[in-house]
Scaffold this active site. Structure first.
Site, PDB file in Angstrom:
ATOM      1  CG  HIS A 131     -33.705 -31.182-117.335  1.00 59.73           C
ATOM      2  ND1 HIS A 131     -35.064 -31.188-117.559  1.00 59.73           N
ATOM      3  CD2 HIS A 131     -33.420 -32.370-116.750  1.00 59.73           C
ATOM      4  CE1 HIS A 131     -35.566 -32.331-117.118  1.00 59.73           C
ATOM      5  NE2 HIS A 131     -34.592 -33.068-116.626  1.00 59.73           N
ATOM      6  CG  ASP A 208     -32.793 -26.029-113.590  1.00 58.02           C
ATOM      7  OD1 ASP A 208     -32.837 -26.514-112.444  1.00 58.02           O
ATOM      8  OD2 ASP A 208     -32.987 -26.706-114.615  1.00 58.02           O
ATOM      9  CD  GLN A 211     -29.353 -32.871-110.947  1.00 57.37           C
ATOM     10  OE1 GLN A 211     -28.666 -33.379-110.063  1.00 57.37           O
ATOM     11  NE2 GLN A 211     -30.403 -33.482-111.453  1.00 57.37           N
ATOM     12  CE  LYS A 234     -34.015 -33.414-110.156  1.00 55.11           C
ATOM     13  NZ  LYS A 234     -33.875 -34.672-110.882  1.00 55.11           N
ATOM     14  CB  CYS A 372     -34.286 -34.647-119.544  1.00 57.17           C
ATOM     15  SG  CYS A 372     -35.494 -35.876-119.116  1.00 57.17           S
TER      16      CYS A 372
HETATM   17  C1  LIG Z   1     -31.106 -29.627-114.149  1.00 54.98           C
HETATM   18  C2  LIG Z   1     -32.526 -30.060-114.014  1.00 54.98           C
HETATM   19  N1  LIG Z   1     -33.504 -29.179-114.237  1.00 54.98           N
HETATM   20  C3  LIG Z   1     -34.785 -29.505-114.104  1.00 54.98           C
HETATM   21  C4  LIG Z   1     -35.164 -30.780-113.753  1.00 54.98           C
HETATM   22  C5  LIG Z   1     -36.605 -31.099-113.615  1.00 54.98           C
HETATM   23  O1  LIG Z   1     -36.900 -31.389-112.282  1.00 54.98           O
HETATM   24  P1  LIG Z   1     -38.315 -32.010-111.892  1.00 54.98           P
HETATM   25  O2  LIG Z   1     -38.520 -33.190-112.790  1.00 54.98           O
HETATM   26  O3  LIG Z   1     -38.149 -32.357-110.451  1.00 54.98           O
HETATM   27  O4  LIG Z   1     -39.322 -30.947-112.122  1.00 54.98           O
HETATM   28  C6  LIG Z   1     -34.180 -31.741-113.527  1.00 54.98           C
HETATM   29  C7  LIG Z   1     -34.539 -33.131-113.212  1.00 54.98           C
HETATM   30  O5  LIG Z   1     -33.781 -34.049-113.401  1.00 54.98           O
HETATM   31  C8  LIG Z   1     -32.825 -31.372-113.655  1.00 54.98           C
HETATM   32  O6  LIG Z   1     -31.845 -32.251-113.438  1.00 54.98           O
END
Ligand SMILES: Cc1ncc(COP(=O)(O)O)c(C=O)c1O
Length: 414
Positions: A131, A208, A211, A234, A372
């Site tokens: 992401h 990270d 998900q 999420k 993203c």
């Molecule tokens: C794999 C992953 N990392 C990071 C993020 C960023 O999360 P946030 O926007 O809640 O900070 C997301 C959000 O969709 C994501 O799917």
């Protein structure tokens, strides 16, 4: 209501749905079919009530007051820390730092641990499927420090090429930062193997978990992650409440992220000393209400049971995959056997955005575009996909609605 679910073997999806008020609304004269859960999940009534209860019952700033409301709010805020500690099996509550979400957690580590430890000539490994929030902060750091990003490639199924990863490891690598589960493909990465190999060359690993935390059991000690992050929104919780887990010895050696109230021991114009963990990283008034209510969301998930939720979501994924594969011209992107409930696909001759708009006309919410993850889309040589992502409250009938909707889209546009 959750009690009646507890005594059943399988998740009672219809009883669950009744706890999510938004699911009874209509969109464009159709019942809402919400399949954008990887972007954010809907909130159960207990979570909504807990927010109202906080603001109507004990709203106060935390840690500093001695009055009753401040004590109640502080106790509730700190109770979330204990719940999160258990939820991800951290070894101490001091290792749980509250942030706005995964993005802020990554930026925190890039700006503190990263600035302190990354030097010119060092390397940071990420993967092709990251992401943007797990790419850009490290790029910014590398630019500042004259360090280099190295990228683990993937195969046609969207799986990491682990041999290539092992080849990338060398003494210049100081950090490996990868996602546990891909938001765009649903693929689950072998994070324990990634971490083991990185530790052998002395690199630190950031996982990270944006998900994965809602779908998989998370045990940061077993995984042996040095840092782990997730976002409450999420996970059926409110927006603006996220978590950074870090091993205590790493957090203790790191400089603070932001300066301000709460993160200090003593301030004078000559010198400031910083608070102990976890407060060193929690400057200013945090997102009190949403962090308090994150506990309600985690309790809600725990009470239903992650295994039951996973089994239900797996059944949805299996059924949806089989049904979508029957649609002429549709290609699923990311076919690994290790997946959570995300299906990304493209359809010949139809732009993903058109699919999204036409499905929305039928009340079906999916995500379209690059999710993203532009570099990942480049790996597949596509501009974007349509993504359906399932949560505990989705039904087989909703999968059918998606399939019918897609047939109609194809009939209309091809
Ligand atoms: C794999 C992953 N990392 C990071 C993020 C960023 O999360 P946030 O926007 O809640 O900070 C997301 C959000 O969709 C994501 O799917």
């Amino acid at each position: 209501m959750i009690k009646s679910i507890d005594i059943q073997q399988e998740l009672d999806v219809y009883a669950i749905r009744q706890q999510f008020p938004i699911l009874s609304r209509e969109v464009k004269d159709n019942p809402l079919v919400y399949l954008d859960n990887a972007a954010t999940s809907q909130k159960p009534q207990v979570v909504i009530d807990a927010l109202v209860n906080y603001y109507s019952g004990y709203n106060a700033n935390i840690h500093r007051g001695i009055h009753t409301l401040a004590e109640e709010a502080t106790a509730a805020f700190e109770a979330t820390r204990d719940t999160v500690k258990q939820f991800i099996n951290a070894s101490s509550r001091e290792e749980i730092i509250f942030t706005r979400g995964t993005t802020e957690s990554i930026n925190l580590v890039a700006n503190t641990w990263g600035r302190q430890n990354i030097k010119a000539g060092d390397e940071i490994i990420i993967s092709s499927m990251e992401h943007h929030s797990n790419i850009v902060p490290w790029q910014m750091l590398c630019e500042e420090k004259s360090a280099t990003i190295k990228v683990i490639p993937i195969n046609d199924k969207g799986e990491l090429l682990m041999d290539e990863y092992f080849r990338l490891l060398n003494p210049k690598v100081k950090l490996v930062s990868v996602m546990h589960v891909s938001n765009a493909l649903g693929v689950i990465n072998p994070v324990e193997d990634i971490i083991n190999a990185a530790h052998k060359i002395g690199a630190v690993v950031f996982i990270d978990g944006a998900q994965s935390t809602v779908h998989l059991d998370i045990d940061v000690q077993k995984m042996n992650a040095d840092f782990f992050a997730f976002s409450g929104h999420k996970l059926y919780g409110p927006t603006g409440a996220g978590v950074l887990y870090g091993k205590r010895y790493l957090l203790e050696a790191m400089p603070p992220f932001q300066g301000g109230g709460e993160m200090i021991k003593e301030v004078s114009f000559g010198k400031t000393t910083y608070a102990d963990l976890p407060y060193k990283f929690e400057a200013g008034t945090p997102n009190i209400a949403d962090i308090i209510v994150l506990k309600t969301a985690i309790d809600f998930v725990n009470k239903i049971g992650k295994q039951k939720i996973r089994d239900h979501e797996h059944a949805l994924l299996k059924y949806a995959t089989a049904e979508l594969e029957k649609i002429p011209g549709l290609k699923i992107i990311g076919n690994s056997k290790d997946k959570v409930s995300v299906i990304s696909f493209v359809i010949d001759k139809i732009h993903a955005q058109d699919i999204g708009i036409l499905l929305d006309n039928r009340g079906i919410a999916v995500r379209t575009g690059h999710h993203c993850a532009q570099p990942l889309m480049q790996c597949f040589n596509i501009a974007g996909t349509t993504r359906a992502s399932f949560a505990m409250y989705n039904t087989m009938e909703e999968v059918d609605a998606l399939v019918t909707g897609l047939h109609k889209v194809i009939k209309m546009l091809v």
